[in-house]
Write a protein that holds these residues in place. Structure first.
Motif, PDB file in Angstrom:
ATOM      1  N   LYS A   1      45.428 -19.204 -24.040  1.00  0.00           N
ATOM      2  CA  LYS A   1      45.679 -20.579 -24.457  1.00  0.00           C
ATOM      3  C   LYS A   1      46.758 -21.194 -23.576  1.00  0.00           C
ATOM      4  CE  LYS A   1      44.628 -19.398 -29.283  1.00  0.00           C
ATOM      5  NZ  LYS A   1      45.128 -19.381 -30.680  1.00  0.00           N
ATOM      6  N   LEU A   2      46.826 -22.516 -23.582  1.00  0.00           N
ATOM      7  CA  LEU A   2      47.940 -23.166 -22.909  1.00  0.00           C
ATOM      8  C   LEU A   2      49.227 -22.809 -23.649  1.00  0.00           C
ATOM      9  CD1 LEU A   2      46.598 -26.760 -22.136  1.00  0.00           C
ATOM     10  CD2 LEU A   2      46.752 -24.801 -20.600  1.00  0.00           C
ATOM     11  N   PRO A   3      50.320 -22.588 -22.930  1.00  0.00           N
ATOM     12  CA  PRO A   3      51.568 -22.202 -23.605  1.00  0.00           C
ATOM     13  C   PRO A   3      51.959 -23.124 -24.750  1.00  0.00           C
ATOM     14  CG  PRO A   3      51.804 -21.912 -21.247  1.00  0.00           C
ATOM     15  CD  PRO A   3      50.467 -22.561 -21.459  1.00  0.00           C
ATOM     16  N   GLU A   4      51.788 -24.428 -24.569  1.00  0.00           N
ATOM     17  CA  GLU A   4      52.212 -25.358 -25.612  1.00  0.00           C
ATOM     18  C   GLU A   4      51.256 -25.379 -26.805  1.00  0.00           C
ATOM     19  OE1 GLU A   4      52.476 -29.168 -23.854  1.00  0.00           O
ATOM     20  OE2 GLU A   4      50.329 -29.354 -23.431  1.00  0.00           O
ATOM     21  N   ARG A   5      50.083 -24.757 -26.655  1.00  0.00           N
ATOM     22  CA  ARG A   5      49.121 -24.723 -27.755  1.00  0.00           C
ATOM     23  C   ARG A   5      48.999 -23.333 -28.379  1.00  0.00           C
ATOM     24  NH1 ARG A   5      46.076 -29.225 -28.120  1.00  0.00           N
ATOM     25  NH2 ARG A   5      44.686 -28.094 -29.531  1.00  0.00           N
ATOM     26  N   ASP A   6      49.776 -22.389 -27.890  1.00  0.00           N
ATOM     27  CA  ASP A   6      49.698 -21.009 -28.364  1.00  0.00           C
ATOM     28  C   ASP A   6      50.813 -20.744 -29.365  1.00  0.00           C
ATOM     29  OD1 ASP A   6      49.518 -18.288 -28.759  1.00  0.00           O
ATOM     30  OD2 ASP A   6      49.306 -17.788 -26.629  1.00  0.00           O
ATOM     31  N   GLY A   7      50.436 -20.583 -30.620  1.00  0.00           N
ATOM     32  CA  GLY A   7      51.425 -20.353 -31.667  1.00  0.00           C
ATOM     33  C   GLY A   7      52.138 -19.026 -31.545  1.00  0.00           C
ATOM     34  N   ASN A   8      51.569 -18.099 -30.756  1.00  0.00           N
ATOM     35  CA  ASN A   8      52.215 -16.803 -30.554  1.00  0.00           C
ATOM     36  C   ASN A   8      53.137 -16.782 -29.338  1.00  0.00           C
ATOM     37  OD1 ASN A   8      50.849 -15.595 -32.763  1.00  0.00           O
ATOM     38  ND2 ASN A   8      49.034 -15.272 -31.479  1.00  0.00           N
ATOM     39  N   PHE A   9      53.159 -17.890 -28.603  1.00  0.00           N
ATOM     40  CA  PHE A   9      54.000 -17.962 -27.416  1.00  0.00           C
ATOM     41  C   PHE A   9      55.371 -18.521 -27.796  1.00  0.00           C
ATOM     42  CE2 PHE A   9      55.091 -19.637 -23.088  1.00  0.00           C
ATOM     43  CZ  PHE A   9      54.990 -18.427 -22.422  1.00  0.00           C
ATOM     44  N   TYR A  10      56.296 -18.457 -26.854  1.00  0.00           N
ATOM     45  CA  TYR A  10      57.643 -18.959 -27.096  1.00  0.00           C
ATOM     46  C   TYR A  10      57.629 -20.464 -27.370  1.00  0.00           C
ATOM     47  CZ  TYR A  10      58.899 -14.561 -24.738  1.00  0.00           C
ATOM     48  OH  TYR A  10      59.021 -13.239 -24.374  1.00  0.00           O
ATOM     49  N   PRO A  11      58.502 -20.949 -28.248  1.00  0.00           N
ATOM     50  CA  PRO A  11      58.621 -22.396 -28.443  1.00  0.00           C
ATOM     51  C   PRO A  11      58.997 -23.080 -27.131  1.00  0.00           C
ATOM     52  CG  PRO A  11      59.809 -21.201 -30.159  1.00  0.00           C
ATOM     53  CD  PRO A  11      59.414 -20.186 -29.129  1.00  0.00           C
ATOM     54  N   LYS A  12      58.491 -24.274 -26.933  1.00  0.00           N
ATOM     55  CA  LYS A  12      58.714 -24.978 -25.676  1.00  0.00           C
ATOM     56  C   LYS A  12      60.197 -25.163 -25.387  1.00  0.00           C
ATOM     57  CE  LYS A  12      57.018 -28.966 -23.066  1.00  0.00           C
ATOM     58  NZ  LYS A  12      56.108 -30.154 -23.098  1.00  0.00           N
ATOM     59  N   ALA A  13      60.982 -25.350 -26.411  1.00  0.00           N
ATOM     60  CA  ALA A  13      62.420 -25.551 -26.226  1.00  0.00           C
ATOM     61  C   ALA A  13      63.107 -24.320 -25.641  1.00  0.00           C
ATOM     62  CB  ALA A  13      63.064 -25.921 -27.563  1.00  0.00           C
ATOM     63  N   ASP A  14      62.434 -23.159 -25.722  1.00  0.00           N
ATOM     64  CA  ASP A  14      63.032 -21.909 -25.244  1.00  0.00           C
ATOM     65  C   ASP A  14      62.454 -21.445 -23.905  1.00  0.00           C
ATOM     66  OD1 ASP A  14      64.435 -21.915 -27.619  1.00  0.00           O
ATOM     67  OD2 ASP A  14      63.108 -20.477 -28.608  1.00  0.00           O
ATOM     68  N   TRP A  15      61.548 -22.201 -23.331  1.00  0.00           N
ATOM     69  CA  TRP A  15      60.838 -21.738 -22.144  1.00  0.00           C
ATOM     70  C   TRP A  15      61.760 -21.391 -20.979  1.00  0.00           C
ATOM     71  CZ3 TRP A  15      56.052 -25.502 -21.480  1.00  0.00           C
ATOM     72  CH2 TRP A  15      55.109 -25.216 -22.479  1.00  0.00           C
ATOM     73  N   LEU A  16      62.875 -22.072 -20.836  1.00  0.00           N
ATOM     74  CA  LEU A  16      63.744 -21.864 -19.685  1.00  0.00           C
ATOM     75  C   LEU A  16      64.856 -20.857 -19.953  1.00  0.00           C
ATOM     76  CD1 LEU A  16      64.044 -25.511 -18.316  1.00  0.00           C
ATOM     77  CD2 LEU A  16      62.279 -23.786 -17.900  1.00  0.00           C
ATOM     78  N   GLN A  17      64.789 -20.187 -21.078  1.00  0.00           N
ATOM     79  CA  GLN A  17      65.743 -19.131 -21.388  1.00  0.00           C
ATOM     80  C   GLN A  17      65.253 -17.796 -20.831  1.00  0.00           C
ATOM     81  OE1 GLN A  17      66.307 -19.040 -25.629  1.00  0.00           O
ATOM     82  NE2 GLN A  17      66.978 -21.180 -25.755  1.00  0.00           N
ATOM     83  N   SER A  18      66.158 -16.867 -20.631  1.00  0.00           N
ATOM     84  CA  SER A  18      65.776 -15.538 -20.158  1.00  0.00           C
ATOM     85  C   SER A  18      64.861 -14.858 -21.171  1.00  0.00           C
ATOM     86  CB  SER A  18      67.011 -14.671 -19.935  1.00  0.00           C
ATOM     87  OG  SER A  18      66.637 -13.339 -19.621  1.00  0.00           O
ATOM     88  N   ALA A  19      63.827 -14.202 -20.646  1.00  0.00           N
ATOM     89  CA  ALA A  19      62.894 -13.490 -21.521  1.00  0.00           C
ATOM     90  C   ALA A  19      63.422 -12.133 -21.941  1.00  0.00           C
ATOM     91  CB  ALA A  19      61.549 -13.325 -20.820  1.00  0.00           C
ATOM     92  N   GLY A  20      64.585 -11.741 -21.407  1.00  0.00           N
ATOM     93  CA  GLY A  20      65.178 -10.467 -21.787  1.00  0.00           C
ATOM     94  C   GLY A  20      64.453  -9.269 -21.215  1.00  0.00           C
ATOM     95  N   LEU A  21      63.824  -9.424 -20.070  1.00  0.00           N
ATOM     96  CA  LEU A  21      63.104  -8.328 -19.426  1.00  0.00           C
ATOM     97  C   LEU A  21      64.042  -7.552 -18.513  1.00  0.00           C
ATOM     98  CD1 LEU A  21      59.800 -10.248 -18.592  1.00  0.00           C
ATOM     99  CD2 LEU A  21      60.362  -8.944 -20.645  1.00  0.00           C
TER     100      LEU A  21
END
Length: 641
Positions: free
Chosen positions: A388-408
């Motif tokens: 799914k597109l990131p903004e349409r995927d309920g299992n993906f990170y909220p858009k407001a958090d996209w630019l935060q570190s993923a902690g990898l």
């Protein structure tokens, strides 16, 4: 696959004799016959050289470093200092006076002149060791090229003059054709493709790759009809009063574009897609590139499977599959390309590869230019691992958090770049990503967009005045997985056929046709053929909603699968979405150009790209050079110029 150098070499004597490519005016379609013209068809080898010279316009369209006008899309941007032609198109700076800086007009009409000259003399000069079967096939190839060059012109300029025969130079200007009605152009091009297909093989030997086939004829015909059925040319042309002033198309008068939508055009395009796919799969022996073929290549290259946040083995193999898809040849098991072209021009590769890949013997950084910078729109419109597109995927990170570190394991990888589909990791690169396993003199290169050091890929205006990445994102599509820059300054960059049309596109073309004739399940089936190969979850009817339609899915899949292959320019125009997607203020990236050695937080901010992008409806078509309009009283300028 013929290379540009090979074609040039085989046709050198011919070009020196007839000077066909020196013309800069489409009225001068055929050059004067030189005294030694007969030598151009004295025997089989000379005649083949003549034939191959008729193909030279194709690599010129796709690899002329300053002529890829169809790169003017929202897929990527380049440094404004480059001054490339697609930038002038994106900025709405094209005019009739600077037309030769942009489109394929001169190239295509000159090569049509070459084709017509071949047809005029093939039965007159009686070359030695040439059979009637040879002549039949070669004439069909010329008919294919006639269709192909007219198709390129139609895509760029809309209604065009149809030039289907030898025109003597002493022809009066008033007798040269003006633009024909768009639908008549379409019918003519399709007929030429059909006529050519009757006498061409469905596939060719490895030695003949790059020559016309019946499979290519039917595939390209399907694309022509797809475009013709689309909104721009099917009842919604934005200049309803634009028509010829003098020239008339037989049976159509002065009208140039139909003003009434004809739904039956979608059915016609669908039938062409069915015919093309059937021929491609059966007689043409085309097939989607697969994991088995990819794994043979990966093992031969002695490369590991990439690791993306613990993804399973199948996912990782899919990533490598999609990398090898765009970087391998038919002799290596890749039979997806239906018609392609190759060149030895390495600039299209170097513009993507990051700089600071390794150090040469003098301690100076070497690598690419990093100038081809995918936009934020691109990075957010490849799918997630859930398809799914990131903004349409309920299992993906909220858009407001996209630019935060993923902690990898690499803390610089942001959440927008985590949990994505295989094509994203195959074709896109970003801060913290391993760009290539052996690219740095046999070692991996982990992209560091925060560093301006010699082996950093970040903003460094003193070292890379013109070549600083514009968005913080890097392209990897078309870059071979085993690419290596050596400390002696050399590299192993290899050129493979660029896919002018490949089988995956045909499935997407047909999906769009099915969507427009109301056959939902078959449209989903074709989309899922492409998604399954890419390792993306399949679509069902439950995924279709009023806010996310079947056509939305078609457009999204085309954006991802065909990214960077020259389709987006035409797609946005024929769908009449260009005013929304290419307007000022739409182009964004990260904060990649503000500070040398930025912090993670300083870099990971959304910034508008400071270039004069804009949209004007006249940009639906390219302008014709003012000199052409002046010289041909029958020729009408494109609207808005």
């Amino acid at each position: 696959m013929f290379s540009l150098n090979k074609i040039k070499k085989m046709s050198m004597v011919l070009l020196l004799s007839v000077f066909v490519l020196t013309s800069c005016n489409y009225l001068d379609i055929v050059p004067p016959q030189a005294p030694d013209f007969d030598d151009t068809m004295k025997d089989r080898d000379a005649t083949l050289g003549f034939l191959y010279s008729c193909y030279t316009g194709i690599p010129a369209i796709y690899f002329d470093w300053f002529c890829q006008y169809f790169g003017a899309t929202d897929e990527y941007v380049e440094p404004q200092l480059y001054g490339h032609r697609e930038q002038f198109v994106s900025y709405n700076q094209m005019t009739p006076s600077n037309h030769t800086e942009f489109g394929p007009w001169t190239n295509c009409y000159n090569n049509l002149g070459q084709c017509h000259l071949f047809m005029k003399y093939i039965d007159v000069l009686h070359p030695d060791n040439v059979s009637e079967a040879d002549k039949t096939r070669w004439k069909a190839e010329i008919k294919f090229l006639e269709a192909f060059y007219h198709m390129q012109l139609l895509n760029a300029y809309g209604p065009i003059p149809l030039v289907d025969h030898y025109i003597p130079q002493n022809t009066a200007k008033t007798d040269f054709p003006g633009r024909s009605h768009y639908d008549v152009c379409v019918d003519s091009i399709c007929k030429w493709y059909d006529d050519a297909a009757e006498h061409l093989p469905a596939t060719v030997s490895v030695e003949e790759l790059g020559r016309a086939t019946s499979t290519a004829c039917k595939a390209l015909k399907a694309r022509v009809l797809l475009y013709a059925a689309s909104r721009l040319w099917n009842g919604s042309f934005p200049y309803p009063n634009w028509e010829n002033t003098v020239y008339e198309t037989p049976g159509r008068g002065k009208e140039l574009v139909s003003r009434i939508a004809v739904p039956a055009k979608w059915q016609k395009a669908l039938e062409a897609c069915n015919e093309a796919i059937d021929l491609a799969v059966n007689e043409g022996k085309r097939e989607l590139f697969d994991i088995a073929s990819s794994e043979v290549l990966r093992n031969n290259d002695q490369l590991s499977l990439p690791d993306y946040n613990g993804a399973d083995e199948t996912f990782r193999k899919k990533v490598m599959l999609m990398r090898y898809l765009m970087t391998t040849t038919e002799t290596e098991g890749n039979k997806e390309t239906i018609f392609g072209v190759i060149t030895t021009e390495v600039n299209p590769m170097l513009i993507s590869i990051p700089h600071g890949v390794t150090l040469n013997g003098s301690g100076n950084p070497i690598g690419g230019w990093a100038g081809m910078s995918p936009t934020l729109y691109t990075m957010s419109h490849f799918f997630t691992a859930d398809g799914k597109l990131p903004e349409r995927d309920g299992n993906f990170y909220p858009k407001a958090d996209w630019l935060q570190s993923a902690g990898l394991s690499n803390a610089n990888i942001i959440k927008l770049h985590d949990k994505r589909e295989p094509r994203f990791y195959a074709w896109m690169s970003f801060d913290g990503d391993v760009y290539g396993e052996v690219i740095s003199n046999g070692d991996p290169l982990t992209v560091n967009m925060l560093s301006a050091a010699r082996l950093g890929q970040g903003y460094n205006p003193s070292r890379y005045q013109r070549d600083n990445n514009q968005t913080g994102f890097i392209n990897r599509k078309f870059i071979q997985p085993n690419i290596k820059f050596r400390q002696d300054g050399g590299n192993n960059i290899r050129m493979v056929p660029f896919p002018i049309i490949r089988l995956a596109e045909l499935y997407l073309d047909r999906a769009e046709c099915y969507a427009n004739v109301g056959n939902v399940q078959k449209a989903l089936d074709d989309l899922n053929v492409v998604r399954k190969r890419a390792g993306v979850p399949l679509l069902t009817t439950a995924d279709i909603t009023t806010s996310h339609t079947l056509m939305d899915m078609v457009r999204e899949e085309r954006f991802v699968e065909l990214w960077g292959e020259g389709h987006r320019y035409y797609d946005l125009r024929r769908w009449m979405l260009a005013p929304d997607y290419l307007k000022a203020g739409r182009f964004e990236g990260l904060n990649a150009l503000e500070k040398v050695n930025p912090s993670f937080t300083e870099f990971n901010q959304i910034k508008h790209i400071d270039q004069p992008f804009q949209w004007n409806d006249r940009m639906y078509m390219l302008p014709i050079a003012a000199s052409e309009v002046y010289n041909d009283p029958n020729l009408r300028q494109s609207p808005g110029y």
